[in-house]
Design a protein around this motif. Sequence first.
Motif, PDB file in Angstrom:
ATOM      1  N   GLY A   8      23.602 -59.591 -16.564  1.00 24.86           N
ATOM      2  CA  GLY A   8      22.329 -59.053 -16.997  1.00 24.86           C
ATOM      3  C   GLY A   8      21.868 -59.618 -18.318  1.00 24.86           C
ATOM      4  O   GLY A   8      20.720 -59.460 -18.706  1.00 24.86           O
ATOM      5  N   ARG A   9      22.769 -60.311 -19.045  1.00 25.19           N
ATOM      6  CA  ARG A   9      22.395 -60.882 -20.318  1.00 25.19           C
ATOM      7  C   ARG A   9      21.887 -62.320 -20.196  1.00 25.19           C
ATOM      8  O   ARG A   9      21.544 -62.943 -21.184  1.00 25.19           O
ATOM      9  N   LEU A  10      21.842 -62.841 -18.946  1.00 24.65           N
ATOM     10  CA  LEU A  10      21.537 -64.244 -18.768  1.00 24.65           C
ATOM     11  C   LEU A  10      20.199 -64.620 -19.375  1.00 24.65           C
ATOM     12  O   LEU A  10      20.067 -65.655 -20.013  1.00 24.65           O
ATOM     13  N   PHE A  11      19.194 -63.785 -19.177  1.00 26.70           N
ATOM     14  CA  PHE A  11      17.869 -64.082 -19.701  1.00 26.70           C
ATOM     15  C   PHE A  11      17.662 -63.443 -21.082  1.00 26.70           C
ATOM     16  O   PHE A  11      16.615 -63.554 -21.669  1.00 26.70           O
ATOM     17  N   ARG A  12      18.671 -62.735 -21.603  1.00 24.54           N
ATOM     18  CA  ARG A  12      18.484 -62.009 -22.857  1.00 24.54           C
ATOM     19  C   ARG A  12      19.015 -62.774 -24.065  1.00 24.54           C
ATOM     20  O   ARG A  12      18.829 -62.367 -25.195  1.00 24.54           O
ATOM     21  N   GLY A  13      19.707 -63.871 -23.808  1.00 23.78           N
ATOM     22  CA  GLY A  13      20.224 -64.641 -24.923  1.00 23.78           C
ATOM     23  C   GLY A  13      21.480 -64.023 -25.496  1.00 23.78           C
ATOM     24  O   GLY A  13      22.026 -63.050 -24.995  1.00 23.78           O
ATOM     25  N   ARG A  14      21.975 -64.634 -26.574  1.00 23.23           N
ATOM     26  CA  ARG A  14      23.168 -64.120 -27.233  1.00 23.23           C
ATOM     27  C   ARG A  14      22.818 -62.884 -28.054  1.00 23.23           C
ATOM     28  O   ARG A  14      21.671 -62.635 -28.382  1.00 23.23           O
ATOM     29  N   LYS A  15      23.862 -62.149 -28.423  1.00 20.03           N
ATOM     30  CA  LYS A  15      23.622 -60.901 -29.139  1.00 20.03           C
ATOM     31  C   LYS A  15      22.887 -61.136 -30.455  1.00 20.03           C
ATOM     32  O   LYS A  15      22.141 -60.291 -30.920  1.00 20.03           O
ATOM     33  N   SER A  16      23.105 -62.301 -31.071  1.00 22.69           N
ATOM     34  CA  SER A  16      22.481 -62.586 -32.358  1.00 22.69           C
ATOM     35  C   SER A  16      21.024 -63.003 -32.214  1.00 22.69           C
ATOM     36  O   SER A  16      20.312 -63.143 -33.187  1.00 22.69           O
ATOM     37  N   GLU A  17      20.565 -63.234 -30.949  1.00 19.50           N
ATOM     38  CA  GLU A  17      19.208 -63.664 -30.710  1.00 19.50           C
ATOM     39  C   GLU A  17      18.360 -62.494 -30.232  1.00 19.50           C
ATOM     40  O   GLU A  17      18.881 -61.529 -29.683  1.00 19.50           O
ATOM     41  N   PRO A  18      17.026 -62.575 -30.431  1.00 14.54           N
ATOM     42  CA  PRO A  18      16.163 -61.515 -29.915  1.00 14.54           C
ATOM     43  C   PRO A  18      16.299 -61.439 -28.398  1.00 14.54           C
ATOM     44  O   PRO A  18      16.286 -62.454 -27.714  1.00 14.54           O
ATOM     45  N   GLN A  19      16.457 -60.254 -27.875  1.00 12.69           N
ATOM     46  CA  GLN A  19      16.650 -60.087 -26.445  1.00 12.69           C
ATOM     47  C   GLN A  19      15.309 -60.094 -25.717  1.00 12.69           C
ATOM     48  O   GLN A  19      14.319 -59.548 -26.193  1.00 12.69           O
ATOM     49  N   THR A  20      15.273 -60.748 -24.574  1.00 16.01           N
ATOM     50  CA  THR A  20      14.097 -60.744 -23.730  1.00 16.01           C
ATOM     51  C   THR A  20      14.389 -59.901 -22.498  1.00 16.01           C
ATOM     52  O   THR A  20      15.497 -59.431 -22.303  1.00 16.01           O
ATOM     53  N   LYS A  21      13.393 -59.735 -21.665  1.00 17.51           N
ATOM     54  CA  LYS A  21      13.540 -58.860 -20.505  1.00 17.51           C
ATOM     55  C   LYS A  21      14.302 -59.568 -19.389  1.00 17.51           C
ATOM     56  O   LYS A  21      14.360 -60.798 -19.338  1.00 17.51           O
ATOM     57  N   LEU A  35      12.335 -72.404  -8.875  1.00 19.79           N
ATOM     58  CA  LEU A  35      13.388 -71.689  -9.594  1.00 19.79           C
ATOM     59  C   LEU A  35      14.512 -71.308  -8.639  1.00 19.79           C
ATOM     60  O   LEU A  35      15.699 -71.457  -8.952  1.00 19.79           O
ATOM     61  N   TRP A  36      14.152 -70.815  -7.478  1.00 11.00           N
ATOM     62  CA  TRP A  36      15.160 -70.444  -6.473  1.00 11.00           C
ATOM     63  C   TRP A  36      15.993 -71.658  -6.067  1.00 11.00           C
ATOM     64  O   TRP A  36      17.217 -71.584  -5.976  1.00 11.00           O
ATOM     65  N   HIS A  37      15.343 -72.775  -5.850  1.00  7.34           N
ATOM     66  CA  HIS A  37      16.049 -73.972  -5.382  1.00  7.34           C
ATOM     67  C   HIS A  37      17.086 -74.468  -6.389  1.00  7.34           C
ATOM     68  O   HIS A  37      18.164 -74.920  -5.998  1.00  7.34           O
ATOM     69  N   VAL A  38      16.772 -74.404  -7.683  1.00  7.59           N
ATOM     70  CA  VAL A  38      17.707 -74.961  -8.673  1.00  7.59           C
ATOM     71  C   VAL A  38      18.801 -73.975  -9.066  1.00  7.59           C
ATOM     72  O   VAL A  38      19.780 -74.360  -9.694  1.00  7.59           O
ATOM     73  N   SER A  39      18.648 -72.714  -8.705  1.00  9.59           N
ATOM     74  CA  SER A  39      19.591 -71.686  -9.134  1.00  9.59           C
ATOM     75  C   SER A  39      20.834 -71.672  -8.256  1.00  9.59           C
ATOM     76  O   SER A  39      20.756 -71.881  -7.042  1.00  9.59           O
ATOM     77  N   ALA A  40      21.961 -71.432  -8.879  1.00 10.40           N
ATOM     78  CA  ALA A  40      23.204 -71.252  -8.128  1.00 10.40           C
ATOM     79  C   ALA A  40      23.183 -69.880  -7.459  1.00 10.40           C
ATOM     80  O   ALA A  40      22.640 -68.920  -8.008  1.00 10.40           O
ATOM     81  N   LEU A  78      20.283 -70.656 -14.835  1.00 14.70           N
ATOM     82  CA  LEU A  78      20.734 -70.129 -13.551  1.00 14.70           C
ATOM     83  C   LEU A  78      21.458 -71.170 -12.698  1.00 14.70           C
ATOM     84  O   LEU A  78      22.131 -70.828 -11.733  1.00 14.70           O
ATOM     85  N   ALA A  79      21.318 -72.444 -13.047  1.00 14.87           N
ATOM     86  CA  ALA A  79      22.011 -73.491 -12.303  1.00 14.87           C
ATOM     87  C   ALA A  79      23.502 -73.504 -12.590  1.00 14.87           C
ATOM     88  O   ALA A  79      24.295 -74.024 -11.805  1.00 14.87           O
ATOM     89  N   GLU A  80      23.894 -72.919 -13.717  1.00 13.19           N
ATOM     90  CA  GLU A  80      25.310 -72.843 -14.057  1.00 13.19           C
ATOM     91  C   GLU A  80      25.999 -71.842 -13.143  1.00 13.19           C
ATOM     92  O   GLU A  80      25.462 -70.766 -12.868  1.00 13.19           O
ATOM     93  N   PRO A  81      27.181 -72.161 -12.663  1.00 12.60           N
ATOM     94  CA  PRO A  81      27.921 -71.210 -11.798  1.00 12.60           C
ATOM     95  C   PRO A  81      28.132 -69.881 -12.495  1.00 12.60           C
ATOM     96  O   PRO A  81      28.343 -69.838 -13.719  1.00 12.60           O
ATOM     97  N   ARG A  82      28.076 -68.811 -11.740  1.00 12.14           N
ATOM     98  CA  ARG A  82      28.247 -67.481 -12.308  1.00 12.14           C
ATOM     99  C   ARG A  82      29.707 -67.261 -12.695  1.00 12.14           C
ATOM    100  O   ARG A  82      30.618 -67.642 -11.966  1.00 12.14           O
ATOM    101  N   ARG A  83      29.904 -66.658 -13.835  1.00 15.63           N
ATOM    102  CA  ARG A  83      31.259 -66.316 -14.273  1.00 15.63           C
ATOM    103  C   ARG A  83      31.738 -65.092 -13.511  1.00 15.63           C
ATOM    104  O   ARG A  83      31.160 -64.018 -13.615  1.00 15.63           O
ATOM    105  N   THR A  84      32.788 -65.268 -12.755  1.00 11.75           N
ATOM    106  CA  THR A  84      33.297 -64.154 -11.948  1.00 11.75           C
ATOM    107  C   THR A  84      34.196 -63.220 -12.733  1.00 11.75           C
ATOM    108  O   THR A  84      34.482 -62.118 -12.309  1.00 11.75           O
ATOM    109  N   THR A  85      34.617 -63.641 -13.922  1.00 14.66           N
ATOM    110  CA  THR A  85      35.533 -62.805 -14.691  1.00 14.66           C
ATOM    111  C   THR A  85      34.831 -61.653 -15.390  1.00 14.66           C
ATOM    112  O   THR A  85      35.421 -60.625 -15.664  1.00 14.66           O
ATOM    113  N   LYS A  86      33.537 -61.843 -15.669  1.00 12.74           N
ATOM    114  CA  LYS A  86      32.798 -60.792 -16.352  1.00 12.74           C
ATOM    115  C   LYS A  86      31.433 -60.605 -15.685  1.00 12.74           C
ATOM    116  O   LYS A  86      30.391 -60.919 -16.241  1.00 12.74           O
ATOM    117  N   PRO A  87      31.417 -60.104 -14.454  1.00  4.48           N
ATOM    118  CA  PRO A  87      30.172 -60.019 -13.707  1.00  4.48           C
ATOM    119  C   PRO A  87      29.138 -59.123 -14.344  1.00  4.48           C
ATOM    120  O   PRO A  87      27.958 -59.338 -14.175  1.00  4.48           O
TER     121      PRO A  87
END
Length: 342
Positions: A71-84, A104-109, A58-67
Motif C-alpha cells: 500500500g506504500r508503493l504510490f506513497r513514497g518513503r516515510k520521509s517523503e510526502p505521502q500521496t494517495k 500502465l496495466w501492460h508494464v506492471s508486474a 509497478l514493473a518491479e516484482p512485488r516483495r513477498t516478504t512484506k506484502p
Amino acid sequence: MPIRLTERRPEVSPDRLLSECVPPPRFAPVRFETYRPDPAEPSQAEALALLIERGNALAEPRRTTKPRRLGRLFRGRKSEPQTKPGIYLDGGFGVGKTHLLASLWHVSAGPKMYCTFVELTNLVGALGMREAVAALSQYRLICVDEFELDDPGDTMLISRLLGQLVDAGVQLAATSNTLPDKLGEGRFQASDFLREIQALAAHFDVRRIDGPDYRHRGLPVAPDPWTDDQVERAAANHPGASCDHFVDLYHHLGELHPSKYGAFLDGVETVGIVDIRELTDENIALRVVVLADRMYDRDIPLLASGVPLDHMFSPTMLKGGYRKKYLRALSRLIALAHTGMA
C-alpha cells in the motif's frame, strides 16, 4: 446468413468474468511509447510522464516478504510526502485516458486486473461482496476504466469495495469523465451520500487531461446512414456479420444482464443494425450504451440504417444526468460506423 444477435442468450460464469479482466483487444497493443500527446495540450504529456513513473514502480516484482507494505508503493518513503494509493485520470472523450490506463496495466508486474466500472459492479454482483474482496485483494494493481456512479447503491457498493481493497494494499488506477467528488451528480441526491463519495475521492490522486476527441479530428459528426437494404446486403456478404432490427435488438438486450453483453458478441466481426430510431426511454438507452462500449472494446465495425447516429439519443437525454455516457457512446459508435463504411 447473417448472425441474429436476438437469437443469442449466452451464459457467463463468474470465472469467465474474472479471467476476462484484461484490456480489450482494441487496447491490447497499446503502450506508453505509442501514446502521442497533443503539443497544444500540456496536460497530456504531464499525465504520460506521471503514468510512466508509476508504471516503472509497478514493473518491479512485488516483495513477498512484506506484502502489507504494498500500500506504500504510490506513497513514497516515510520521509517523503505521502500521496494517495490510486491515480484517477479525468478528462473529456477521446483524449487517450484509456490508452494510458491500459499502458500502465501492460508494464506492471502481476497479479493485475483491468476492467470497466460496469464490469466491476457486475463482477461483485456475480461473486458477492465477501468473495469479491477475497478474490480482488490478491491483485497488486486494479485498473478501472469509465468510472462513473449512476445510483446510490453503486456508490455504497464501490466505496465499500475499494476501501477494503486499499486496506489490503491493492493499488488503484481509474479513468472517468467526472471528478471523484462529483460522481453521481445530476442523477441522484449526491449530498445524501456525501460520506461515501468523499471516501471514494480520498483514494485517488486526480489528474486532469484536456484536449479534443481524437476520434473526430477532421471527421464529420456522423456518417450518412445506409438504407436497410444496404445494411442487409453488406451483412450477408461479411463473414461473421450480424444483422438485427434496432427495436428487436434493444428489446432483447432488456432480457440479458449487461455482464453478458461481451459474450453476446463472441465471434461477431461486424454488427449490422437496421432502422435505428431516436431513443426516449432511459433504460433502453443505457443498455445501448453498454452494448456500444463492448463493441468498441472489441473494435467491431458498425453498419447502420435509420436516423443518423448523432440523433439516436433525444435532445432531452443529451442534457440530462446521463449526458456523458450518451456522448461517449456516440463518440464510439460514430468511430465504429466510419470503420464499417471504409
